[in-house]
Design a protein around this motif. Structure first.
Motif, PDB file in Angstrom:
ATOM      1  N   UNK A  67      19.211   0.618  17.199  1.00  0.00           N
ATOM      2  CA  UNK A  67      17.932  -0.454  17.651  1.00  0.00           C
ATOM      3  C   UNK A  67      18.098  -0.708  18.807  1.00  0.00           C
ATOM      4  N   UNK A  68      19.297  -0.777  19.622  1.00  0.00           N
ATOM      5  CA  UNK A  68      19.464  -0.963  20.958  1.00  0.00           C
ATOM      6  C   UNK A  68      18.892   0.038  21.936  1.00  0.00           C
ATOM      7  N   UNK A  69      19.012   1.373  21.414  1.00  0.00           N
ATOM      8  CA  UNK A  69      18.480   2.568  21.890  1.00  0.00           C
ATOM      9  C   UNK A  69      17.042   2.557  22.061  1.00  0.00           C
ATOM     10  N   UNK A  70      16.421   2.182  20.787  1.00  0.00           N
ATOM     11  CA  UNK A  70      14.948   2.306  20.553  1.00  0.00           C
ATOM     12  C   UNK A  70      14.438   1.377  21.589  1.00  0.00           C
ATOM     13  N   UNK A  71      15.062   0.090  21.842  1.00  0.00           N
ATOM     14  CA  UNK A  71      14.413  -0.882  22.557  1.00  0.00           C
ATOM     15  C   UNK A  71      14.498  -0.419  24.099  1.00  0.00           C
ATOM     16  N   UNK A  72      15.595   0.302  24.506  1.00  0.00           N
ATOM     17  CA  UNK A  72      15.436   0.716  25.787  1.00  0.00           C
ATOM     18  C   UNK A  72      14.659   1.743  26.081  1.00  0.00           C
ATOM     19  N   UNK A  73      14.162   2.644  25.226  1.00  0.00           N
ATOM     20  CA  UNK A  73      13.359   3.654  25.296  1.00  0.00           C
ATOM     21  C   UNK A  73      11.883   3.216  25.364  1.00  0.00           C
ATOM     22  N   UNK A  74      11.663   2.135  24.324  1.00  0.00           N
ATOM     23  CA  UNK A  74      10.375   1.401  24.451  1.00  0.00           C
ATOM     24  C   UNK A  74      10.134   0.804  26.006  1.00  0.00           C
ATOM     25  N   UNK A  75      11.007  -0.172  26.255  1.00  0.00           N
ATOM     26  CA  UNK A  75      10.889  -0.775  27.691  1.00  0.00           C
ATOM     27  C   UNK A  75      10.760   0.198  28.700  1.00  0.00           C
ATOM     28  N   UNK A  76      11.458   1.675  28.542  1.00  0.00           N
ATOM     29  CA  UNK A  76      11.354   2.706  29.614  1.00  0.00           C
ATOM     30  C   UNK A  76      10.170   3.385  29.589  1.00  0.00           C
ATOM     31  N   UNK A  77       9.405   3.514  28.334  1.00  0.00           N
ATOM     32  CA  UNK A  77       8.359   4.221  28.189  1.00  0.00           C
ATOM     33  C   UNK A  77       8.713   5.530  27.910  1.00  0.00           C
ATOM     34  N   UNK A  78       9.533   5.899  27.349  1.00  0.00           N
ATOM     35  CA  UNK A  78      10.089   7.083  26.970  1.00  0.00           C
ATOM     36  C   UNK A  78      10.278   7.436  25.555  1.00  0.00           C
ATOM     37  N   UNK A  79       9.505   6.819  24.620  1.00  0.00           N
ATOM     38  CA  UNK A  79       9.395   7.021  23.234  1.00  0.00           C
ATOM     39  C   UNK A  79       9.131   8.507  22.832  1.00  0.00           C
ATOM     40  N   UNK A  80       8.229   9.122  23.832  1.00  0.00           N
ATOM     41  CA  UNK A  80       7.773  10.407  23.448  1.00  0.00           C
ATOM     42  C   UNK A  80       8.684  11.557  23.647  1.00  0.00           C
ATOM     43  N   UNK A  81       9.853  11.013  24.451  1.00  0.00           N
ATOM     44  CA  UNK A  81      10.708  12.153  24.538  1.00  0.00           C
ATOM     45  C   UNK A  81      11.576  12.805  23.296  1.00  0.00           C
ATOM     46  N   UNK A  82      12.090  13.910  23.526  1.00  0.00           N
ATOM     47  CA  UNK A  82      12.757  14.386  22.222  1.00  0.00           C
ATOM     48  C   UNK A  82      14.180  15.063  22.648  1.00  0.00           C
ATOM     49  N   UNK A  83      14.044  15.840  23.770  1.00  0.00           N
ATOM     50  CA  UNK A  83      15.568  16.409  24.051  1.00  0.00           C
ATOM     51  C   UNK A  83      16.116  15.500  25.250  1.00  0.00           C
ATOM     52  N   UNK A  84      17.548  15.221  25.117  1.00  0.00           N
ATOM     53  CA  UNK A  84      18.230  14.424  25.977  1.00  0.00           C
ATOM     54  C   UNK A  84      19.579  14.831  26.379  1.00  0.00           C
ATOM     55  N   UNK A  85      20.056  14.380  27.521  1.00  0.00           N
ATOM     56  CA  UNK A  85      21.515  14.523  27.579  1.00  0.00           C
ATOM     57  C   UNK A  85      22.149  13.438  27.365  1.00  0.00           C
ATOM     58  N   UNK A  86      23.168  13.523  26.478  1.00  0.00           N
ATOM     59  CA  UNK A  86      23.962  12.256  26.097  1.00  0.00           C
ATOM     60  C   UNK A  86      25.284  11.999  26.892  1.00  0.00           C
ATOM     61  N   UNK A  87      25.514  10.908  27.445  1.00  0.00           N
ATOM     62  CA  UNK A  87      26.579  10.754  28.058  1.00  0.00           C
ATOM     63  C   UNK A  87      27.668   9.772  27.172  1.00  0.00           C
ATOM     64  N   UNK A  88      28.740  10.025  26.939  1.00  0.00           N
ATOM     65  CA  UNK A  88      29.726   9.249  26.035  1.00  0.00           C
ATOM     66  C   UNK A  88      30.647   8.734  26.733  1.00  0.00           C
ATOM     67  N   UNK A  89      31.545   7.801  26.338  1.00  0.00           N
ATOM     68  CA  UNK A  89      32.698   7.059  27.115  1.00  0.00           C
ATOM     69  C   UNK A  89      33.761   8.293  27.302  1.00  0.00           C
ATOM     70  N   UNK A  90      34.614   8.067  28.390  1.00  0.00           N
ATOM     71  CA  UNK A  90      35.588   8.899  28.677  1.00  0.00           C
ATOM     72  C   UNK A  90      36.736   8.914  27.417  1.00  0.00           C
ATOM     73  N   UNK A  91      36.782   7.671  26.934  1.00  0.00           N
ATOM     74  CA  UNK A  91      38.042   7.551  25.840  1.00  0.00           C
ATOM     75  C   UNK A  91      37.900   8.080  24.720  1.00  0.00           C
ATOM     76  N   UNK A  92      36.591   9.062  24.569  1.00  0.00           N
ATOM     77  CA  UNK A  92      36.562   9.731  23.425  1.00  0.00           C
ATOM     78  C   UNK A  92      37.103  11.074  23.433  1.00  0.00           C
ATOM     79  N   UNK A  93      37.523  11.586  24.644  1.00  0.00           N
ATOM     80  CA  UNK A  93      37.872  12.992  25.012  1.00  0.00           C
ATOM     81  C   UNK A  93      39.302  12.662  25.683  1.00  0.00           C
TER      82      UNK A  93
END
Length: 316
Positions: A67-93
Motif C-alpha cells: 500500500x505504501x508503494x502504491x501511494x508513492x507511485x500514485x504521488x509520483x504519477x508512475x502508475x502506468x509503469x510496469x518494469x522497474x529496478x528494485x533496490x533492497x537493503x544490504x542486510x539481505x545479502x
C-alpha cells in the motif's frame, strides 16, 4: 562499477527502493545528454513493516508495504509503469571479495567456482541461494570478484510486494552498490580514493572505491554494537596498511537523513579522516523537471534508486 542483479537486466526508467523505514520510487527520462528526474516520491513505513535480514521473514505484513508503494507511485504519477529496478537493503545479502589468479572463461564455470568457495561460509544450503557477481578490481594478485549471495525466499518477499503493486522487478540490486553507482556518475568520480558510508537503521556498509574499482567492502549490523567511528577508523587503517592509501580524496555519506545523530557522525568522520564527509547529492548527476528540486531528506532517499537507473543508462 558495481553491477549485480539476480534477474536478467533490461534497462528500466523507473526504480523502487524498499528500505527499513521507507519506500521510494523514482523515474528518469532518457532524452537529452543529462538524465532528467521526471518523477519521484518517498513514503514512510512503520518500524516493523520491513525488518531487513538474511533470513525470512523480512516483510511480516506485505500488504502494508504494498500500500505504501502504491501511494508513492500514485504521488509520483508512475502508475502506468510496469518494469522497474528494485533496490533492497544490504542486510539481505552477504558480499564477499574473492580473488582469482586466473578467471574462468565461462560464466557458468565462474558461478560454480564462486558457489564452491561460498558453500562453507554461507549459513544455509547454497542450493537455496541466489548468487550473482561482478568484477570488483584487477590487480597484481589477479582479478577480484564481488560475490553476492542471498536466500531466494528473502528476495522473493521484496519481489512479491512489487508484483502486488502491479510491477515487475527486471533487476534486483543492493542499496549500497547503487549509492556507489550514483557517486561514480558524479562530476568528481574517478579522482582519487573514495570512502562511501551507507547508513541504515539496522546496519552500516562501508566501501572504498579506487576510481571506479571496488577495493574494500564491509557490512556491519547495528546489533554488532560497533560505533560508526570505530568502523570508519578500521576502514581507514585497512586503506593505509593494505591498499597503500593516504588521505581519502572524497568521503561520501548516504542515509544520514534517516539515522539519528547522523550530523554529529558526519562531523566526527570529517575530523577523524581530515577530509570533509559530504552527503551524496544526486543533483550533481541529474536534473529535476521541477525547478524547485526535492527536500534534503528526499534527495538522500533518492541516491540508490537514481544510482541504479544511471548505471543502467550507461550500460544501455
Amino acid at each position: 562499477m558495481p553491477r549485480v542483479s539476480w534477474l536478467a537486466p533490461t534497462p528500466p526508467t523507473t526504480a523502487v527502493e524498499i528500505a527499513s523505514h521507507r519506500v521510494t520510487v523514482a523515474g528518469i527520462s532518457r532524452t537529452g545528454a543529462r538524465p532528467v528526474v521526471s518523477a519521484y516520491a518517498s513514503e514512510a513505513l512503520s518500524g516493523e513493516a520491513v525488518v531487513p535480514g538474511p533470513a525470512a521473514p523480512n516483510i511480516p505484513d506485505p500488504a502494508v508495504v504494498t500500500e505504501a508503494l502504491r501511494r508513492a507511485l500514485e504521488r509520483a504519477g508512475l502508475r502506468s509503469t510496469t518494469r522497474v529496478a528494485l533496490v533492497v537493503p544490504d542486510s539481505v545479502a552477504r558480499v564477499s571479495l574473492l580473488t582469482f589468479e586466473k578467471m574462468p572463461t565461462k560464466a557458468a564455470e565462474l558461478d560454480q567456482l564462486i558457489r564452491w568457495q561460498l558453500r562453507k561460509s554461507t549459513p544455509y544450503p547454497i542450493e537455496e541461494a541466489a548468487v550473482s557477481s561482478f568484477v570488483a578490481n584487477v590487480g597484481e594478485q589477479g582479478t577480484t570478484v564481488a560475490a553476492v549471495v542471498a536466500r531466494r525466499d528473502v528476495i522473493a518477499e521484496y519481489e512479491a510486494v512489487v508484483s502486488a503493486a502491479g510491477l515487475h522487478a527486471g533487476i534486483v540490486d543492493l542499496a549500497s552498490f547503487n549509492v556507489m553507482n550514483a557517486v561514480i556518475s558524479g562530476a568528481q568520480a574517478g579522482t582519487g580514493d573514495s570512502l562511501i558510508v551507507t547508513l541504515a537503521a539496522e546496519a552500516t556498509s562501508l566501501a572504498i572505491l579506487r576510481g571506479q574499482e571496488l577495493m574494500f567492502y564491509r557490512h556491519r549490523a547495528a546489533v554488532d554494537e560497533e560505533p560508526l567511528s570505530a568502523l570508519v577508523h578500521q576502514t581507514a587503517m585497512y586503506h593505509e596498511d593494505r591498499l597503500s592509501g593516504t588521505r581519502f580524496a572524497h568521503v561520501w555519506l548516504s542515509g544520514s537523513a534517516f539515522v539519528g545523530g547522523a550530523e554529529q557522525a558526519r562531523r566526527g568522520i570529517s575530523e577523524h579522516l581530515g577530509a570533509p564527509a559530504e552527503t551524496v547529492d544526486v543533483t550533481s548527476m541529474v536534473q529535476f523537471r521541477d525547478p524547485a528540486g526535492a527536500p534534503a531528506d528526499v534527495l538522500d532517499a533518492l541516491a540508490a534508486p537514481i544510482g541504479v537507473l544511471l548505471r543502467e543508462r550507461r550500460a544501455a
